[in-house]
Design a protein around this motif. Structure first.
Motif, PDB file in Angstrom:
ATOM      1  N   GLU A 169     -55.654 -77.152 -15.526  1.00 40.19           N
ATOM      2  CA  GLU A 169     -55.954 -76.266 -14.542  1.00 40.19           C
ATOM      3  C   GLU A 169     -56.926 -76.757 -13.331  1.00 40.19           C
ATOM      4  O   GLU A 169     -58.078 -76.213 -13.415  1.00 40.19           O
ATOM      5  N   TRP A 170     -56.547 -77.630 -13.009  1.00 44.46           N
ATOM      6  CA  TRP A 170     -57.304 -78.308 -11.567  1.00 44.46           C
ATOM      7  C   TRP A 170     -58.632 -78.597 -11.885  1.00 44.46           C
ATOM      8  O   TRP A 170     -59.467 -78.079 -11.076  1.00 44.46           O
ATOM      9  N   PHE A 171     -59.001 -79.475 -13.076  1.00 42.62           N
ATOM     10  CA  PHE A 171     -60.420 -79.827 -13.279  1.00 42.62           C
ATOM     11  C   PHE A 171     -60.622 -80.795 -12.012  1.00 42.62           C
ATOM     12  O   PHE A 171     -61.957 -80.366 -11.581  1.00 42.62           O
ATOM     13  N   VAL A 172     -60.152 -81.867 -11.853  1.00 40.61           N
ATOM     14  CA  VAL A 172     -60.652 -82.678 -10.584  1.00 40.61           C
ATOM     15  C   VAL A 172     -60.431 -82.014  -9.311  1.00 40.61           C
ATOM     16  O   VAL A 172     -61.130 -82.126  -8.575  1.00 40.61           O
ATOM     17  N   GLY A 173     -59.469 -81.243  -9.234  1.00 45.20           N
ATOM     18  CA  GLY A 173     -59.154 -80.414  -8.057  1.00 45.20           C
ATOM     19  C   GLY A 173     -60.297 -79.646  -7.445  1.00 45.20           C
ATOM     20  O   GLY A 173     -60.515 -79.209  -6.613  1.00 45.20           O
ATOM     21  N   THR A 174     -60.877 -78.802  -8.669  1.00 42.98           N
ATOM     22  CA  THR A 174     -61.950 -78.038  -8.473  1.00 42.98           C
ATOM     23  C   THR A 174     -63.140 -78.661  -7.994  1.00 42.98           C
ATOM     24  O   THR A 174     -63.780 -78.305  -7.203  1.00 42.98           O
TER      25      THR A 174
END
Length: 263
Positions: A169-174
């Motif tokens: 769930e968009w770890f790096v994206g967050t």
């Protein structure tokens, strides 16, 4: 004796500037989340209580240490004992709550802390890079690195593929989003508190929504003939890896909840 006492007081009574307070919040929340992560079935390796506290400290101060190393400064967590003290207290509190609450509360607490702890180091990494006169692209890189280093250390120690590289769930994206939001706020002249709170609020909201609605990063395209070998619909490769981690940690048909044993 007088000089020794003065040195102790100097270390124990830092100038409580805004950056120090926010950095301490980042370290404390990440340590709390790190202790919860170390007790999850995917990561739990029969760690001792001291072992979990050490992992939590890694998770708490790892981001700040890596950030400052990249910026070629003495890491702030190594200059003040408050970081380790607060990280330790956060780990002990997390262990206590983890044992004395039910499964639904534990799961909700972990999901909340996973979202709440992530953006802080991202915002601070961007801030400190910009204050050092570095270009925006470097500020983004340092923000992402600082926000994700603690999780990397815990994953590696637990024998898991780091979350950075798995569909989720968009770890790096967050972390990237939080750092990107911070940039225009800094250039607009906002001080560290409002800029950080806005960036953290955006990152936290996005992460909570991603966890709730199962927004996940895309994987590489597969050729048609390989489609049958991909993960089953509705389960990401990260979920499959979590299941494998659970099986490795508890090699039974129905993995026992580690909460059944006292921490």
């Amino acid at each position: 004796m007088g000089s020794l006492w003065d040195a102790i007081l100097k270390n124990l009574t830092p100038a409580l500037g805004s950056f120090f307070i926010i950095d301490l919040i980042a370290a404390t929340t990440n340590a709390f989340n790190g202790a919860l992560l170390a007790r999850r079935p995917t990561h739990y390796r029969h760690y001792t209580r001291v072992g979990i506290v050490i992992l939590a400290i890694f998770g708490g101060i790892g981001g700040g240490v890596m950030r400052d190393i990249l910026l070629n400064t003495v890491p702030d967590p190594l200059q003040s004992p408050y970081y380790v003290v607060f990280a330790t207290l956060a780990a002990v509190l997390a262990l206590y709550l983890n044992y004395h609450t039910g499964q639904k509360v534990r799961e909700g607490m972990f999901r909340f802390m996973a979202a709440f702890s992530l953006p802080w180091f991202a915002a601070l990494g961007a801030y400190k890079s910009l204050e050092a006169g570095l270009p925006p692209i470097v500020a983004l890189a340092v923000g992402v690195t600082g926000a994700t280093t603690g999780r990397f250390l815990i994953d590696i120690t637990s024998g898991m593929t780091p979350k950075h590289f798995l569909r989720g769930e968009w770890f790096v994206g967050t972390a990237l989003l939080t750092s990107a939001v911070y940039l225009p706020l800094w250039y607009a002249g906002l001080s560290i508190w409002p800029a950080t709170l806005i960036a953290v609020a955006v990152g936290f909201t996005f992460r909570i929504l991603a966890l709730h609605y199962k927004w996940e990063e895309p994987e590489p395209w597969e050729p048609p003939e390989a489609a049958h070998a991909t993960a089953p619909a509705g389960r990401s490769s990260h979920a499959l890896d979590d299941a494998a981690g659970t099986a490795r940690a508890h090699p039974t048909a129905d993995p026992p909840d580690p909460q059944l044993r006292k921490p």
